[in-house]
Design a protein around this motif. Structure first.
Motif, short mmCIF file in Angstrom:
data_model
loop_
_atom_site.label_atom_id
_atom_site.label_comp_id
_atom_site.label_asym_id
_atom_site.label_seq_id
_atom_site.Cartn_x
_atom_site.Cartn_y
_atom_site.Cartn_z
N GLY C 92 0.78 -0.96 0.01
CA GLY C 92 -0.12 0.09 0.30
C GLY C 92 1.02 1.09 0.03
O GLY C 92 2.00 1.37 -0.37
N PRO C 93 -0.14 2.51 0.24
CA PRO C 93 1.05 3.55 0.43
C PRO C 93 1.63 3.71 1.41
O PRO C 93 1.95 2.90 2.90
N ASP C 94 2.81 4.33 1.61
CA ASP C 94 4.42 4.85 2.80
C ASP C 94 3.36 5.74 3.24
O ASP C 94 4.66 6.95 2.94
N ASN C 95 2.66 5.51 3.75
CA ASN C 95 1.70 6.84 5.19
C ASN C 95 1.59 6.81 6.05
O ASN C 95 0.79 7.01 7.21
N GLY C 96 1.82 5.43 6.88
CA GLY C 96 1.70 5.42 8.12
C GLY C 96 0.83 4.19 7.96
O GLY C 96 0.10 3.17 8.87
N LEU C 97 0.37 3.79 7.08
CA LEU C 97 -1.36 2.86 7.30
C LEU C 97 -1.04 2.11 7.63
O LEU C 97 -1.61 0.59 8.42
N MET C 98 0.13 0.73 7.33
CA MET C 98 0.22 -0.27 8.11
C MET C 98 1.49 -0.90 8.20
O MET C 98 1.29 -1.84 8.75
N TRP C 99 1.65 0.44 9.52
CA TRP C 99 3.19 -0.04 9.94
C TRP C 99 2.53 -0.39 11.46
O TRP C 99 2.98 -1.24 11.96
N HIS C 100 1.58 -0.05 12.02
CA HIS C 100 0.80 -0.79 13.62
C HIS C 100 1.11 -2.49 12.79
O HIS C 100 1.53 -3.11 14.10
N ALA C 101 0.30 -2.65 12.35
CA ALA C 101 -0.10 -4.06 11.67
C ALA C 101 1.30 -4.83 11.08
O ALA C 101 1.39 -6.07 11.73
N ALA C 102 2.33 -3.23 11.21
CA ALA C 102 3.06 -4.94 10.69
C ALA C 102 4.37 -4.70 11.51
O ALA C 102 5.56 -5.70 11.37
N SER C 103 4.64 -4.15 12.45
CA SER C 103 5.28 -3.92 13.75
C SER C 103 5.68 -5.11 14.43
O SER C 103 6.19 -4.57 15.68
N SER C 104 4.22 -5.47 14.59
CA SER C 104 3.54 -6.67 16.03
C SER C 104 4.84 -7.29 17.47
O SER C 104 4.91 -7.41 17.71
N ASP C 105 5.13 -7.53 15.57
CA ASP C 105 6.36 -8.14 16.33
C ASP C 105 8.05 -7.87 15.20
O ASP C 105 8.92 -8.94 15.45
N GLY C 106 7.49 -6.37 15.90
CA GLY C 106 8.88 -6.25 15.11
C GLY C 106 9.61 -4.92 14.00
O GLY C 106 8.26 -5.44 13.69
N PRO C 107 10.35 -4.26 14.09
CA PRO C 107 10.38 -3.85 12.37
C PRO C 107 10.37 -4.74 11.84
O PRO C 107 11.11 -5.27 11.70
#
Lengths: 260, 260, 260
Positions: C92-107
């Motif tokens: 998706g877009p690089d605007n923070g949308l996916m970060w929270h979901a993708a970082s639950s197990d670390g960066p």
């Protein structure tokens, strides 16, 4: 091929709750076949869900697993429930939601799912759709029989729509639901009103009288009320090209009187 | 693998009507592949459905069967219709809904389904989507040719969006639809306005003048109107981070004038 | 069997935009398995999308490809993005949308898709979901590794919900989102508030004080406020049988104070 799973909930489309149900099913049964009936039941409106589920069920494959969640009592004392009628299974809360759909061919068999090894490892107090009903539906769709994941119950909650009432001057029914077009679907079947051959009826609804039934919506002038025998198998009150509920003041529970 | 069936209706998401279409298809063709384009066409708005169907169709597999139901004339004299363009088939009412999508590569072939043995055993007066169009779509997806379930027709109802009008001072078009973001999509293609290279245009819409087109929405200041060449291939009027229709008073039919 | 593709967007259901995403995927990967998480994220509300994506992701198959599009900056300087966490991929877009979901197990690992040969032949300025993200998601689901269609990036946009704040008298959090039932989900986990064993807490929210948590919604009297530990794993404020946000004046950002 696993059995089709059909979903009906009041989860709406603003949240991902309905998507999560499907995600749990896909996690348990990657080859699952799923079909959204609707997720737009008004929040916590068990009756609206029951009517739509019963109207839809006959048109789906005879071995469909129905996953139905309108569940204001979640986490409390209401039991989880499985109903079976013929090859159809229904999974959801024991609050009357599934009874009408499951009882069209007589009283269904009933179980309460009580084997946690079939559920998600953690069961929340607020989302049994995700944590309990979805994995149970996946197990049923994969071929697990209800007996393997649930215990029989004798007294599931029953709800069916109210029947019409015959009086000296006619038949009195009511509006059961208003659909997205504003059509008001009643509990009056043509056969309840003397059809055939005396099938010309007059509706007094919300203070309006409508002669009917007409053969189809567009048989009335544009913008005029019309009564048809609709897709629910009952009389429905519509406005050709308009919204009957808004224009005629009809709502769930509005009395509808048929006089020959 | 059966052909993909793509559904577009005005059934909304409050009722299970769209789910029932899919249930009928799954009953006839258990291995069916189905895709919801949208069920949110405004009730009975054939033009809105036609525009969205035409915008979507080119992006689906070339042998898709489109099942499109926006059908205010259901049960009356309007015919059921199949259109074929290349390998694409369209099934729905003969009211112009499918013409624009099916005629992009020239006039499509046309049939009217008239073999009841392909329909549900009982056909209601109000829900041909369920009783007639869905089983016909399933048959087409399974490989049955239109010729086997329908008879040719020579005069399907045609509807295409109005073309822009050239005047001494510029080009006059109109807003064809307003999408869920409030973006106003027009019937003006860049090539209609002299592009390239004279692609800088001014829109006078709802009393507002907007210089454009901009390369993308966020090229305008936050909250400001912006004209872009949008995903429909035409100019659309947006507000960066806002709702253009609400903020600029745009609606279907609003004239849009382009002057170089 | 290809990997499941789960879609989350702000496209709404009035337009066929979400259907078109799925059509592009089906064109590229006819055997694709797709699942709609929701298309009802409020227009351009990246935070609302991020929270729902993070809540849903753990319940989907561990190798799911998430296609997430809430993209106010489309066509401008914001990059397209792929994040990978374990076997999960997010596109998706690089605007923070996916970060929270993708970082639950670390960066997570991060790439920007920059090989146009994987995209649609023409890329519009307004609909990268269709023209870029959907075909990239199809390629990932088919087994193409991120490295083959994207270049590494070191600085993806990060967004996570704000943490609670401890004060002398208690813990102050806030309402993160209001769901379709009107339940107000907070950023306060039981563990943040001293649980167990000191798990009885009082919420002061919108001027109301609610004693809690209760074991489930229906543990409160009908129509009364109730605090439960909800399906997000945090405290949520509800009204049994009602709409807490409307009745208690709660909205995203409303402070919620917990005192033991």
């Amino acid at each position: 091929m696993p059995r089709l799973i059909a979903l009906l909930t009041d989860f709406g489309t603003a949240d991902a709750y309905a998507g999560v149900l499907k995600g749990v099913i896909a996690s348990r049964l990657p080859e699952a076949r799923m079909l959204d009936l609707t997720h737009g039941i008004p929040p916590q409106d068990v009756q609206a869900g029951a009517l739509r589920l019963a109207a839809a069920a006959p048109f789906l494959p005879p071995d469909t697993v129905f996953l139905a969640v309108v569940d204001p009592g979640v986490g409390g004392e209401r039991r989880p429930l499985i109903l079976r009628s013929g090859d159809r299974c229904f999974v959801g809360p024991d609050n009357g939601l599934m009874w009408h759909a499951a009882s069209s061919d007589g009283p269904p068999e009933a179980w309460t799912p009580d084997r946690p090894e079939f559920w998600l490892p953690t069961v929340s107090a607020t989302f049994h759709g995700r944590d309990l009903f979805a994995p149970v539906a996946a197990a049923l769709a994969a071929g697990t029989p209800p007996e393997a994941l649930a215990s029989p119950v004798a007294d599931p909650v029953r709800w069916s729509p109210p029947p019409p009432v015959w009086t000296a001057t006619g038949v009195t029914g009511e509006v059961l639901l208003v659909d997205g077009y504003g059509n008001a679907i009643t509990n009056l079947r043509p056969v309840d009103c003397g059809d055939p051959p005396d099938y010309r009826v007059t509706f007094a609804a919300g203070g309006h009288a409508v002669r009917g039934p007409a053969p189809y919506y567009a048989a009335a002038p544009k913008g005029s009320p019309v009564v048809v025998c609709g897709s629910y198998g009952t009389f429905e009150i519509a406005v050709n090209g308009g919204n009957a509920a808004a224009q005629l003041g009809l709502a769930v529970g509005t009395p509808v009187v048929v006089q020959r």
